[in-house]
Design an enzyme around this catalytic site. Structure first.
Site, PDB file in Angstrom:
ATOM      1  N   GLY B  16      12.835  -0.603  -3.289  1.00  0.00           N
ATOM      2  CA  GLY B  16      12.986   0.034  -1.985  1.00  0.00           C
ATOM      3  C   GLY B  16      11.643   0.592  -1.565  1.00  0.00           C
ATOM      4  O   GLY B  16      11.308   1.722  -1.886  1.00  0.00           O
ATOM      5  N   GLY B  18      10.241   1.603   1.245  1.00  0.00           N
ATOM      6  CA  GLY B  18      10.112   2.268   2.538  1.00  0.00           C
ATOM      7  C   GLY B  18       9.133   3.418   2.409  1.00  0.00           C
ATOM      8  O   GLY B  18       8.134   3.320   1.681  1.00  0.00           O
ATOM      9  N   ASN B 112      18.556  10.549  -1.453  1.00  0.00           N
ATOM     10  CA  ASN B 112      19.070  11.784  -0.877  1.00  0.00           C
ATOM     11  C   ASN B 112      20.539  12.020  -1.187  1.00  0.00           C
ATOM     12  O   ASN B 112      21.320  11.083  -1.266  1.00  0.00           O
ATOM     13  CB  ASN B 112      18.963  11.727   0.655  1.00  0.00           C
ATOM     14  CG  ASN B 112      17.598  12.168   1.144  1.00  0.00           C
ATOM     15  OD1 ASN B 112      16.997  13.082   0.582  1.00  0.00           O
ATOM     16  ND2 ASN B 112      17.116  11.517   2.182  1.00  0.00           N
ATOM     17  N   LYS B 196      18.452  20.905  -1.894  1.00  0.00           N
ATOM     18  CA  LYS B 196      17.864  19.985  -0.927  1.00  0.00           C
ATOM     19  C   LYS B 196      18.797  19.780   0.265  1.00  0.00           C
ATOM     20  O   LYS B 196      18.352  19.616   1.408  1.00  0.00           O
ATOM     21  CB  LYS B 196      17.519  18.641  -1.573  1.00  0.00           C
ATOM     22  CG  LYS B 196      16.832  17.743  -0.547  1.00  0.00           C
ATOM     23  CD  LYS B 196      15.992  16.636  -1.073  1.00  0.00           C
ATOM     24  CE  LYS B 196      15.235  16.030   0.121  1.00  0.00           C
ATOM     25  NZ  LYS B 196      14.968  14.622  -0.019  1.00  0.00           N
ATOM     26  N   ASN B 200      18.574  19.067   4.269  1.00  0.00           N
ATOM     27  CA  ASN B 200      18.982  17.787   4.855  1.00  0.00           C
ATOM     28  C   ASN B 200      20.178  17.905   5.796  1.00  0.00           C
ATOM     29  O   ASN B 200      20.223  17.242   6.834  1.00  0.00           O
ATOM     30  CB  ASN B 200      19.357  16.778   3.750  1.00  0.00           C
ATOM     31  CG  ASN B 200      18.149  16.169   3.064  1.00  0.00           C
ATOM     32  OD1 ASN B 200      18.140  16.036   1.849  1.00  0.00           O
ATOM     33  ND2 ASN B 200      17.150  15.794   3.834  1.00  0.00           N
ATOM     34  N   SER B 266      14.468  11.204   8.082  1.00  0.00           N
ATOM     35  CA  SER B 266      14.778   9.788   7.865  1.00  0.00           C
ATOM     36  C   SER B 266      16.017   9.340   8.630  1.00  0.00           C
ATOM     37  O   SER B 266      16.069   8.218   9.132  1.00  0.00           O
ATOM     38  CB  SER B 266      14.964   9.529   6.366  1.00  0.00           C
ATOM     39  OG  SER B 266      16.002  10.359   5.849  1.00  0.00           O
TER      40      SER B 266
END
Lengths: 328, 328
Positions: B16, B18, B112, B196, B200, B266
């Site tokens: 991944g 990104g 996440n 977190k 988020n 994101s």
């Protein structure tokens, strides 16, 4: 109260000739009443092409030779002034209404949400003001073209804003009846206002923040659940303020809404067109009054915050900072 | 636990590539580690132009001769596999990861939200999986171009998913340190995950439903209030599940976020690009776990419902029924 106005054969002014004002005025004029429309953007087109109403519960029609005007001074004093401005335009009313008023002129506000009656009473006198709640499903699809999507025609609920009903309420209802506008008397208008909010808060709200027509709200499980949660918060707020809203009434909103199909609530049309949205009367004022009465309204608070922010951004031209902003 | 892997001079795969995967891989490769990138859309451009990282806390650089591949079979077995897929692509991992695994391969997920560690453990074995939480502010601004907006570099917090820390955690931290990636050891990784989410849930959430960059959330009073309310709900959920999140930590989020400027979380980039959004790991799973623990999370529930509906609509091409639908 002074109720000596002529409401049997009144001279009527329609202030705000959007969907609601256009519909009421056209139906009344079509029934032979003496209706004078204050118009802005639609004036020339309606002068040329007339005003057409499409409805399912009664014959559709097109009204030609519409008496429409660009200023209230041209209309002059009336017996009944029907206010169908957006509540966001209330400050404009202070300038627009005076030429239409004489002793005993009745002002009937058909505006959404909380705070409009109080606004008009403060500026033009307590006794003048009557309230009407439109529960239909009307859109202005083009200048001078209005459609009522409610198979049964919907209703208007008329009442004294802060008192039990009076003879003039019955007279206005009679006027509406003649115009094939189905009507009810509100024995308790404030309660009726809160009942309408049970619909407006979720369906107008989600039409903006979820970009969803009424059928989408009903057909998307998480939105239907959220709409129901918003209704329950409005119900709790109303109850804390002493207005009875039954569970049956809350649950009946889905059955009421389904036949409207892919209806776009007025707030959605306003938002999409970049116009002001009736944020305070539909969400802000109910939230403040309910919260002040000790009710927790977190979903309403969330939707209110989102709408307020989205609309402010839209009105400002919707700028979102660009990602590549020369950070380095 | 089996911690016999070579994490001192490991063969590393980045799955991944990104923003997060690209950043970690590039920083590690720039520090001399043996890094192999699995790439999709960026493969040809990175082969041609290399991989550039712009950051403020350490020198920016461009990496040429990047070892990048179109399939994990071409990479073959590694000591450390860093998973930076969106959690929405987890099902794809079942196909992609096996060629990268040998006995003792460590899988470090930087994904996440909740549920990712469990997903990987179920499919590839409990002992393989380590967790890492990225708290930076990184965007992939173009293929092969990654920017870290955090003036201090941000941090990655590494831990055993469901146990106290182990020597391999220290080894991975050492690797990160060599790559100028500031790191911390999570003594309690589940608690760190919830910490977190305090960021988020509001900032990724409002980036979608209010179309707001992080600075807009901070600068719009009603959004700032709503963000704070969401943080308090996440805090309450975490506390009910036994994870300590202090009020000071909650209040520190504003000070942490301010220096990121007009940062697009994101989820905002994913939503705007029409890609899937990590709905379940960021909002759905925390809502379910918190609610199951008896916590009321009405604002989170509202935001979850709105995001789920908005994203579903976006992925379906965002059709809103047209108003003029030939009703008559």
């Amino acid at each position: 109260m002074n109720h000596g106005t002529n409401l049997l054969s009144p001279r009527i002014a329609i202030v705000g000739s959007g969907a609601i004002g256009g519909y009421f005025g056209a139906c009344l004029a079509n029934a032979g009443e003496d209706v004078h429309f204050l118009m802005r953007s639609d004036l020339e087109i309606v002068k040329r092409n007339g005003l057409s109403v499409r409805r399912m519960h009664a014959p559709s029609f097109t009204l030609s030779d519409v008496k429409c005007y660009a200023s209230s001074a041209e209309i002059g004093p009336c017996d009944l002034v029907i206010v169908a401005f957006k509540s966001t335009d209330n400050e404009t009313l202070a300038r627009v209404l005076p030429p239409l008023l004489k002793e005993n002129t009745v002002i009937l506000t058909l505006q959404n949400g909380l705070g409009n009656v109080e606004f008009l009473q403060e500026r033009f006198g307590e006794e003048r003001v009557m309230g009407g709640l439109v529960f239909m499903g009307i859109n202005r699809v083009a200048p001078g073209r209005i459609e009522n999507y409610n198979p049964n025609g919907g209703t208007v609920t008329i009442g004294e804003p802060f008192a039990r009903t009076t003879p003039r309420v019955a007279q206005v209802c009679e006027l509406m009846k003649g115009a094939k506008i189905i009507n009810r008397v509100a024995e308790d208008f404030q309660q009726a206002l809160w009942r309408k909010l049970v619909w407006n808060v979720p369906f107008n709200g989600l039409s903006v923040v979820a970009n969803a027509t009424t059928d989408m709200v009903l057909d998307t499980p998480q939105l239907a659940t959220l709409a129901h949660g918003l209704m329950k918060e409005v119900q709790a707020g109303a109850q804390a303020l002493g207005y009875e809203i039954t569970d049956e009434f809350v649950e009946s909103q889905v059955a009421y809404t389904r036949p409207l199909g892919a209806y776009k609530p007025s707030s959605m049309l306003d938002y999409q067109a970049g116009r002001p949205v009736e944020i305070e009367s539909i969400w802000g004022e109910p939230l403040r009054r309910g919260t002040a009465a000790g009710v927790s309204m977190p979903c309403l608070g969330t939707v209110y915050a989102l709408i307020k922010s989205l609309v402010a951004r839209r009105l400002a031209g919707n700028p979102v900072h660009d990602l590549n902003r020369g950070f380095f």
